[in-house]
Design an enzyme around this catalytic site. Structure first.
Site, PDB file in Angstrom:
ATOM      1  N   GLU A 156      19.432 -27.698  22.232  1.00 38.48           N
ATOM      2  CA  GLU A 156      20.879 -27.588  22.502  1.00 38.48           C
ATOM      3  C   GLU A 156      21.336 -26.137  22.600  1.00 38.48           C
ATOM      4  OE1 GLU A 156      22.793 -30.100  19.545  1.00 38.48           O
ATOM      5  OE2 GLU A 156      22.532 -31.840  20.839  1.00 38.48           O
ATOM      6  N   GLU A 193      17.599 -36.958  23.376  1.00 33.80           N
ATOM      7  CA  GLU A 193      18.376 -37.412  22.215  1.00 33.80           C
ATOM      8  C   GLU A 193      19.474 -38.318  22.713  1.00 33.80           C
ATOM      9  OE1 GLU A 193      20.041 -34.738  19.321  1.00 33.80           O
ATOM     10  OE2 GLU A 193      18.315 -33.397  19.466  1.00 33.80           O
TER      11      GLU A 193
HETATM   12  C1  BG6 Z   1      22.246 -33.150  18.007  1.00 38.97           C
HETATM   13  C2  BG6 Z   1      21.187 -32.359  17.288  1.00 38.97           C
HETATM   14  O1  BG6 Z   1      23.377 -32.367  18.139  1.00 38.97           O
HETATM   15  O2  BG6 Z   1      22.772 -34.288  17.423  1.00 38.97           O
HETATM   16  C3  BG6 Z   1      20.497 -33.097  16.157  1.00 38.97           C
HETATM   17  O3  BG6 Z   1      20.224 -31.840  18.163  1.00 38.97           O
HETATM   18  C4  BG6 Z   1      21.521 -33.930  15.419  1.00 38.97           C
HETATM   19  O4  BG6 Z   1      19.859 -32.142  15.340  1.00 38.97           O
HETATM   20  C5  BG6 Z   1      22.072 -34.959  16.399  1.00 38.97           C
HETATM   21  O5  BG6 Z   1      21.042 -34.544  14.272  1.00 38.97           O
HETATM   22  C6  BG6 Z   1      23.029 -35.942  15.761  1.00 38.97           C
HETATM   23  O6  BG6 Z   1      24.042 -35.251  15.096  1.00 38.97           O
HETATM   24  P1  BG6 Z   1      24.399 -35.571  13.594  1.00 38.97           P
HETATM   25  O7  BG6 Z   1      25.404 -34.552  13.218  1.00 38.97           O
HETATM   26  O8  BG6 Z   1      24.944 -36.965  13.576  1.00 38.97           O
HETATM   27  O9  BG6 Z   1      23.127 -35.448  12.832  1.00 38.97           O
END
Ligand code: BG6
Length: 478
Positions: free
Chosen positions: A175, A376
């Protein structure tokens, strides 16, 4: 039509949220090791000096370090052919400044890769996923300093040289574009030298953030160039946090505000990484926002020579942008945005928008014509464990089903999508809030916000659903 044969299906994790063993086998402390847990209401706190009495969720996390064999076997049982994971920089270079890598750290990842390969799972490795050595925060103010370019290069080179025979797919930074948002100063850039305080009160300086991002873009290009020269066949990718936004109304002013917002957050970094130069609109954007990029001789050449082989993104939600005071705020992915009355949100305020994923994939494909992976995507929710140990997470299944269907549409639209890795396929610590109860996993881990739990693993209903999705290569999603 539908997903091509050999499509990559799997899951994604980050070392600092999953591995634990924070000070084991020579590992140094990284920035997330200095962050306490918080919640939706209470922002996480960064401690410049660790407090012996405080709980730091990354220190144990869900202990992949000691469970990797069991976990990878479960991933294989779901049918994965890819596993996105990251390397903890401080396991390899504990302070970030050593000249030789820590052999115990390298040996751990070697065992993990061997285990993946033995199960027919391709490793996809993020070199830097919010895991900056804390020493580099203290000494250099993180990525504010150009010294980090060479330190990162030494680290990345050590990984490529050691693992090129086992790992073909690498992502240089997780990111990278979140430097555009104030919270990026912490986890992504580490420009929080000496700072003790909450994520809500981070000191903010947009010029510093965008210069620190420039240093990351140069570092990324330098490593990509090296990988291509020294290890032909290596596939190097970017990774962007893609937050699609819509204009609130058909007022041309809203349309323009949205276009500018999309450029600033979603296209700025990837235009550099995919095309090899800052976009022509960047100059005006810099001037209007008070940014002066300290370009050094050789930077532009490196950016040109170190372009990526494939484009990857995280996608969780969409937002709304507008210029009218009718727009209501909504929370999301460590950012704020406008509320969309057509969408539902998770308990953490993230707006669920599978069609937005189809739109994003089409736009990315039209712009770059590079193979794309969604690395993701996922749904954070509180899970209830039934007395018999089962977990009926229909909400997660529904989110997955809709997003796989949206990707199917995108593939049928002609998008060159090659893979999908669900975020947090096994419960891990939340990056944004530091919570355990915000769970994304298909695999439950008995670990709680107060640090208690046996760390035992168990399968949720979604485990079996994802297994079916993979077995059918994304067809017949019911
Ligand atoms: C992304 C990141 O922004 O979202 C992850 O790359 C992160 O590291 C994921 O865990 C989900 O966000 P969160 O805050 O719910 O863990």
């Amino acid at each position: 039509m539908g997903f091509p044969k050999g499509f990559y299906w799997g899951g994604a994790t980050a070392a600092n949220q999953y591995e634990g063993a924070w000070n084991v086998d020579g590992k140094g402390d990284s920035l997330p090791d200095h962050m306490r847990g918080g919640s939706f209401e209470t922002p996480r706190q960064i401690d410049a000096t660790l407090d012996a009495g405080a709980l730091y969720p990354s220190h144990e996390a869900t202990d992949f370090y000691h469970h990797y064999e069991e976990d990878i076997a479960l991933f294989a049982e779901m049918g994965w052919n890819i596993f996105r994971m990251s390397i903890n920089w401080t396991r390899i270079f504990p302070t970030g400044e050593e000249t030789e890598p820590n052999e115990e750290g390298l040996a751990f990842y070697e065992r993990v890769f061997d285990c993946c390969l033995a199960h027919g799972i391709t490793p996809l490795v993020t070199i830097s996923h919010y895991e900056l050595p804390y020493h580099l925060v203290e000494k250099y103010n993180g990525w504010a300093s150009r010294e980090l370019i060479d330190l990162y290069f030494r680290y990345g080179k050590a990984l490529l040289d050691r693992f090129a025979g086992k790992v073909k797919h690498w992502l240089t930074f997780n990111e990278i574009n979140v430097a555009g948002a104030p919270f990026g100063a912490a986890l992504s850039l580490g420009t929080v030298q000496g700072y003790t305080g909450t994520m809500a009160n981070l000191p903010d300086d947009i010029n510093l953030r965008m210069n620190a991002l420039h240093n990351q873009l140069v570092a990324s290009a330098k490593l990509v160039k090296y990988a291509h020269e020294a290890h032909p066949g290596t596939m190097m990718g970017n990774m962007d946090c893609f937050i699609l936004s819509y204009p609130e109304t058909c007022d041309p002013a809203d349309q323009w505000a949205n276009l500018e917002g999309m450029r600033y957050f979603n296209w700025y970094s990837s235009d550099v990484q995919a095309r090899g130069a800052y976009p022509t609109w960047a100059r005006r954007m810099w001037a209007e926002r008070g940014i002066e990029i300290e370009m050094q001789p050789g930077d532009e050449e490196l950016l040109r020579e170190g372009t990526i082989d494939f484009y990857t993104l995280s996608y969780y939600m969409s937002n709304v942008v507008g210029t009218h005071d009718t727009l209501e705020e909504s929370a999301g992915n460590m950012t704020q945005g406008g509320k969309n009355p057509y969408l539902e949100s998770s308990e953490w305020g993230w707006q669920i928008d599978p069609t937005g994923l189809r739109i994003a994939l089409n736009e990315i494909w039209d712009r770059y014509q590079l193979p794309i992976m969604v690395v993701e995507n996922g749904f954070g929710a509180k899970d209830e464990v039934e007395p018999d140990g089962s977990i009926h997470d229909d909400y997660r299944i529904s989110y997955l089903r809709k997003h796989v269907a949206a990707m199917h549409e995108a593939v049928d639209d002609g998008v060159g999508l090659i893979g999908y890795t669900w975020w947090g396929p096994i419960d891990v610590v939340s990056a944004g809030t530091g919570e355990m109860r915000k769970r994304y996993g298909f695999i439950y881990v008995d670990k709680h916000d107060d640090g208690t739990g046996t760390l035992a693993r168990s399968r949720k209903d979604s485990f079996f659903y994802y297994q079916k999705v993979i077995a059918r290569n994304g067809e017949d999603l019911d």
